[in-house]
Design a protein around this motif. Sequence first.
Motif, PDB file in Angstrom:
ATOM      1  N   GLN A  77      48.172  52.102  52.413  1.00 24.73           N
ATOM      2  CA  GLN A  77      47.782  51.170  53.478  1.00 24.73           C
ATOM      3  C   GLN A  77      46.259  51.066  53.591  1.00 24.73           C
ATOM      4  N   ARG A  78      45.598  52.208  53.481  1.00 18.76           N
ATOM      5  CA  ARG A  78      44.130  52.224  53.583  1.00 18.76           C
ATOM      6  C   ARG A  78      43.499  51.499  52.408  1.00 18.76           C
ATOM      7  N   LEU A  79      44.052  51.711  51.212  1.00 15.47           N
ATOM      8  CA  LEU A  79      43.535  51.029  50.019  1.00 15.47           C
ATOM      9  C   LEU A  79      43.738  49.520  50.124  1.00 15.47           C
ATOM     10  N   ASP A  80      44.899  49.114  50.658  1.00 12.96           N
ATOM     11  CA  ASP A  80      45.163  47.682  50.857  1.00 12.96           C
ATOM     12  C   ASP A  80      44.168  47.095  51.854  1.00 12.96           C
ATOM     13  N   GLU A  81      43.896  47.834  52.918  1.00  4.42           N
ATOM     14  CA  GLU A  81      42.917  47.369  53.916  1.00  4.42           C
ATOM     15  C   GLU A  81      41.533  47.231  53.285  1.00  4.42           C
ATOM     16  N   MET A  82      41.158  48.234  52.498  1.00  2.00           N
ATOM     17  CA  MET A  82      39.850  48.191  51.842  1.00  2.00           C
ATOM     18  C   MET A  82      39.763  47.024  50.869  1.00  2.00           C
ATOM     19  N   GLU A  83      40.875  46.772  50.179  1.00  4.60           N
ATOM     20  CA  GLU A  83      40.890  45.651  49.229  1.00  4.60           C
ATOM     21  C   GLU A  83      40.747  44.321  49.961  1.00  4.60           C
ATOM     22  N   ARG A  84      41.437  44.185  51.091  1.00  9.79           N
ATOM     23  CA  ARG A  84      41.320  42.954  51.877  1.00  9.79           C
ATOM     24  C   ARG A  84      39.908  42.805  52.439  1.00  9.79           C
ATOM     25  N   GLU A  85      39.332  43.913  52.900  1.00 12.92           N
ATOM     26  CA  GLU A  85      37.966  43.876  53.420  1.00 12.92           C
ATOM     27  C   GLU A  85      36.992  43.449  52.334  1.00 12.92           C
ATOM     28  N   ASN A  86      37.171  44.002  51.132  1.00 18.49           N
ATOM     29  CA  ASN A  86      36.294  43.624  50.011  1.00 18.49           C
ATOM     30  C   ASN A  86      36.461  42.152  49.651  1.00 18.49           C
ATOM     31  N   PHE A  87      37.744  41.695  49.719  1.00 20.66           N
ATOM     32  CA  PHE A  87      38.015  40.295  49.394  1.00 20.66           C
ATOM     33  C   PHE A  87      37.299  39.359  50.373  1.00 20.66           C
ATOM     34  N   PHE A  88      37.423  39.670  51.657  1.00 26.27           N
ATOM     35  CA  PHE A  88      36.773  38.821  52.660  1.00 26.27           C
ATOM     36  C   PHE A  88      35.249  38.936  52.585  1.00 26.27           C
ATOM     37  N   ARG A  89      34.765  40.125  52.242  1.00 24.69           N
ATOM     38  CA  ARG A  89      33.323  40.310  52.111  1.00 24.69           C
ATOM     39  C   ARG A  89      32.785  39.468  50.947  1.00 24.69           C
ATOM     40  N   LEU A  90      33.496  39.523  49.822  1.00 20.80           N
ATOM     41  CA  LEU A  90      33.082  38.728  48.659  1.00 20.80           C
ATOM     42  C   LEU A  90      33.180  37.232  48.947  1.00 20.80           C
ATOM     43  N   LYS A  91      34.232  36.854  49.672  1.00 22.51           N
ATOM     44  CA  LYS A  91      34.410  35.449  50.022  1.00 22.51           C
ATOM     45  C   LYS A  91      33.272  34.974  50.917  1.00 22.51           C
ATOM     46  N   ARG A  92      32.852  35.840  51.831  1.00 18.91           N
ATOM     47  CA  ARG A  92      31.758  35.479  52.734  1.00 18.91           C
ATOM     48  C   ARG A  92      30.443  35.378  51.982  1.00 18.91           C
ATOM     49  N   VAL A  93      30.222  36.348  51.071  1.00 19.51           N
ATOM     50  CA  VAL A  93      28.996  36.313  50.261  1.00 19.51           C
ATOM     51  C   VAL A  93      28.971  35.044  49.421  1.00 19.51           C
ATOM     52  N   LYS A  94      30.114  34.715  48.838  1.00 21.03           N
ATOM     53  CA  LYS A  94      30.188  33.498  48.022  1.00 21.03           C
ATOM     54  C   LYS A  94      29.876  32.258  48.858  1.00 21.03           C
ATOM     55  N   ALA A  95      30.422  32.243  50.086  1.00 24.07           N
ATOM     56  CA  ALA A  95      30.182  31.097  50.970  1.00 24.07           C
ATOM     57  C   ALA A  95      28.709  31.006  51.340  1.00 24.07           C
ATOM     58  N   LEU A  96      28.058  32.168  51.580  1.00 22.00           N
ATOM     59  CA  LEU A  96      26.640  32.185  51.919  1.00 22.00           C
ATOM     60  C   LEU A  96      25.806  31.689  50.747  1.00 22.00           C
ATOM     61  N   ILE A  97      26.160  32.140  49.529  1.00 25.86           N
ATOM     62  CA  ILE A  97      25.426  31.714  48.328  1.00 25.86           C
ATOM     63  C   ILE A  97      25.576  30.211  48.137  1.00 25.86           C
ATOM     64  N   GLU A  98      26.799  29.711  48.314  1.00 23.55           N
ATOM     65  CA  GLU A  98      27.039  28.279  48.142  1.00 23.55           C
ATOM     66  C   GLU A  98      26.275  27.473  49.198  1.00 23.55           C
ATOM     67  N   ALA A  99      26.245  28.000  50.419  1.00 23.16           N
ATOM     68  CA  ALA A  99      25.511  27.286  51.492  1.00 23.16           C
ATOM     69  C   ALA A  99      24.037  27.276  51.208  1.00 23.16           C
ATOM     70  N   ARG A 100      23.470  28.402  50.724  1.00 21.96           N
ATOM     71  CA  ARG A 100      22.050  28.464  50.403  1.00 21.96           C
ATOM     72  C   ARG A 100      21.735  27.540  49.231  1.00 21.96           C
ATOM     73  N   THR A 101      22.611  27.531  48.227  1.00 25.82           N
ATOM     74  CA  THR A 101      22.383  26.658  47.075  1.00 25.82           C
ATOM     75  C   THR A 101      22.412  25.194  47.483  1.00 25.82           C
ATOM     76  N   HIS A 102      23.348  24.844  48.359  1.00 27.22           N
ATOM     77  CA  HIS A 102      23.446  23.469  48.833  1.00 27.22           C
ATOM     78  C   HIS A 102      22.203  23.101  49.648  1.00 27.22           C
ATOM     79  N   ALA A 103      21.690  24.055  50.449  1.00 24.21           N
ATOM     80  CA  ALA A 103      20.510  23.788  51.267  1.00 24.21           C
ATOM     81  C   ALA A 103      19.288  23.583  50.379  1.00 24.21           C
ATOM     82  N   GLU A 104      19.154  24.407  49.360  1.00 23.26           N
ATOM     83  CA  GLU A 104      18.023  24.298  48.446  1.00 23.26           C
ATOM     84  C   GLU A 104      18.086  22.997  47.639  1.00 23.26           C
ATOM     85  N   GLY A 105      19.303  22.555  47.345  1.00 20.84           N
ATOM     86  CA  GLY A 105      19.480  21.307  46.570  1.00 20.84           C
ATOM     87  C   GLY A 105      19.129  20.090  47.382  1.00 20.84           C
ATOM     88  N   SER A 106      19.270  20.193  48.678  1.00 16.48           N
ATOM     89  CA  SER A 106      18.953  19.079  49.559  1.00 16.48           C
ATOM     90  C   SER A 106      17.435  18.948  49.714  1.00 16.48           C
TER      91      SER A 106
END
Length: 217
Positions: free
Chosen positions: A188-217
């Motif tokens: 259960q703890r490993l599953d929680e950690m995996e989900r946390e990592n997934f959401f963390r990576l998803k958030r980082v990806k979203a931040l990178i995409e937002a920064r890239t879009h801002a710089e492109g504008s």
Amino acid sequence: MAELLNVKPTRMELLNLKRRIKLAKKGHKLLKDKQDALVMEFFTIYDEALQLREELGRKMAEAFSALQSAEIDVGTLRLREIGLSVKPNREVEIKRRNVMGVPVPLIEAESFRRSADERGYAFVSSSAKVDLAAGKFEEVLDLAVRLAEVEETLKRLAKEIEVTKRRVNALEYIIIPRMEATVKFIKQRLDEMERENFFRLKRVKALIEARTHAEGS
């Protein structure tokens, strides 16, 4: 639960626990088989002990009845004199043997049955009833030695059965369930950690995409 077993919720620990559970279950089966075999052996010897006790009771009654007849025949004083002249009994040697891995006594002794000459008292000073009484008590001694060996074996088997039962119950109701619960906790703890990592990576990806879009504008 994991804290009770002092483990960390890691995949390595999960694998180690699974191996330990497998070994514990194997050990539980071996101990359970041993317990069942000990119980069967115990009751087999217990039946023998019951028969010996009954036979010993009969032999003792016969011996005391024969003693009473001998006392009437030669008199109390003469019977005591004969008794004092009897040679000591043969030595009894106590060794050990194993029953289902349990060390139990093995009493090695020749039969106590002897002739009048071997007993040591003079034949002319005795009588047939004295000889009969002596023979009856020698039979009692033979049975008593055998019964002592059997009953001590029963005591030691009963003790080993109790010890084995406690180990079986500890594995079945405490150790194995605790380890299985810890495995569940780690998963259960490993599953929680995996989900946390997934959401963390998803958030980082979203931040990178937002920064890239801002710089492109």
